[in-house]
Design an enzyme around this catalytic site. Sequence first.
Site, PDB file in Angstrom:
ATOM      1  N   HIS A 110       0.849  -1.198   0.000  1.00  0.00           N
ATOM      2  CA  HIS A 110       0.000   0.000   0.000  1.00  0.00           C
ATOM      3  C   HIS A 110       0.886   1.250   0.000  1.00  0.00           C
ATOM      4  O   HIS A 110       1.034   1.932   1.019  1.00  0.00           O
ATOM      5  CB  HIS A 110      -0.860  -0.074   1.265  1.00  0.00           C
TER       6      HIS A 110
ATOM      7  N   GLU B 227      -0.910   1.187  -5.279  1.00  0.00           N
ATOM      8  CA  GLU B 227      -0.747  -0.019  -4.478  1.00  0.00           C
ATOM      9  C   GLU B 227      -0.635  -1.252  -5.391  1.00  0.00           C
ATOM     10  O   GLU B 227      -1.548  -1.542  -6.156  1.00  0.00           O
ATOM     11  CB  GLU B 227      -1.932  -0.158  -3.530  1.00  0.00           C
TER      12      GLU B 227
HETATM   13  C1  BG6 Z   1      -7.008   2.088   0.352  1.00  0.00           C
HETATM   14  C2  BG6 Z   1      -8.457   1.744   0.150  1.00  0.00           C
HETATM   15  O1  BG6 Z   1      -6.231   1.052  -0.123  1.00  0.00           O
HETATM   16  O2  BG6 Z   1      -6.749   2.246   1.736  1.00  0.00           O
HETATM   17  C3  BG6 Z   1      -9.333   2.817   0.785  1.00  0.00           C
HETATM   18  O3  BG6 Z   1      -8.711   1.618  -1.247  1.00  0.00           O
HETATM   19  C4  BG6 Z   1      -8.961   2.988   2.247  1.00  0.00           C
HETATM   20  O4  BG6 Z   1     -10.698   2.443   0.633  1.00  0.00           O
HETATM   21  C5  BG6 Z   1      -7.478   3.271   2.334  1.00  0.00           C
HETATM   22  O5  BG6 Z   1      -9.716   4.037   2.798  1.00  0.00           O
HETATM   23  C6  BG6 Z   1      -6.942   3.489   3.748  1.00  0.00           C
HETATM   24  O6  BG6 Z   1      -7.255   2.446   4.572  1.00  0.00           O
HETATM   25  P1  BG6 Z   1      -6.852   2.526   6.103  1.00  0.00           P
HETATM   26  O7  BG6 Z   1      -7.390   1.267   6.739  1.00  0.00           O
HETATM   27  O8  BG6 Z   1      -5.360   2.618   6.152  1.00  0.00           O
HETATM   28  O9  BG6 Z   1      -7.499   3.787   6.637  1.00  0.00           O
END
Ligand code: BG6
Length: 304
Positions: A173, A276
């Site tokens: 990510h 990602e």
């Molecule tokens: C992204 C998703 O990968 O991560 C989003 O597509 C999400 O929908 C974002 O809001 C952040 O996620 P988190 O759990 O780190 O707040």
Amino acid sequence: MSARPGFSLDALEARWGRAGAVHFEERYGGPVAILTAHGARAVVALQGGQVLSYVPAGGLEVLWLSPQARLGTGKAVRGGIPICWPWFGLPPTQPDYPAHGLVRARDWLVAGSAAAEGQSRLVLNAEPTSADAGGWPRRALLQLEITLTDTLMLALSTENRGEEPFLLTEALHTYLAVGDIAAVRVEGLERRPFIDQLTKRWVGGEDAPVTIAGEVDRIYQETPDAVRVVDTTHARCLAVAKRGSQSTVLWNPWIDKSARLGDLGAEGYRHMVCVETANAGKDTVTLAPGARHRLVAEISVGPV
Ligand code: BG6
């Protein structure tokens, strides 16, 4: 020296430190490994196996990190490269499991380090068991190899150590740092179908490179090739090449969602975009007992 209970920086340094290449210290309230190679530097938190920083030789920071980043809070740090595993997004079964899987906030173990001319490397392992993963009914060994050369490469391997096949979704990510989101275009996703997570609809694909002027949350499918983030403010192009991945998530929370999330800072959304490297959406991986899957992302910096 102790970074926090269970970690001794001295012991980590003695066993896995490599002169001029791999070094351990405390940052953001927790233990991190600092990798260096020919003037390039990367910082990797043992919590979550999360790369927090990557600065190429003579260059600017490549990864965006929240000004509120703090390790050891039981929550994933926002920024760098969190690892979403063994599911991407909401859990497939039990709704009380955390979003983005089981390993973002847990401590990983150092399993190897190496140094060679112009290269440094760290290997981290995580082996979630049902006891420490909220009853997750599978057994797997996760291994993350982080290799710093004139690029930063992450390879995440999953081995099914259980008796049953299981289905995996995952993502590296990656929060890329950009000068100003208004002056960014994302190339390499043209004509790829995507799931728009905001409308929950399939979109057939768009002809032009993506520009971002509002919240974007898309799971692109059929994306085996590199994605390029062209940042005219910083006069550079960040390329994310990959293997073992047929999907790419593109995310920017923009203003309202940033306010809800609370840890992006007032202007954070202007200075980041997540590209990602994933297996997500229709792109799932089924692992037979004993089988392994390897997801690789390689980040490099070049001219626009
Ligand atoms: C992204 C998703 O990968 O991560 C989003 O597509 C999400 O929908 C974002 O809001 C952040 O996620 P988190 O759990 O780190 O707040």
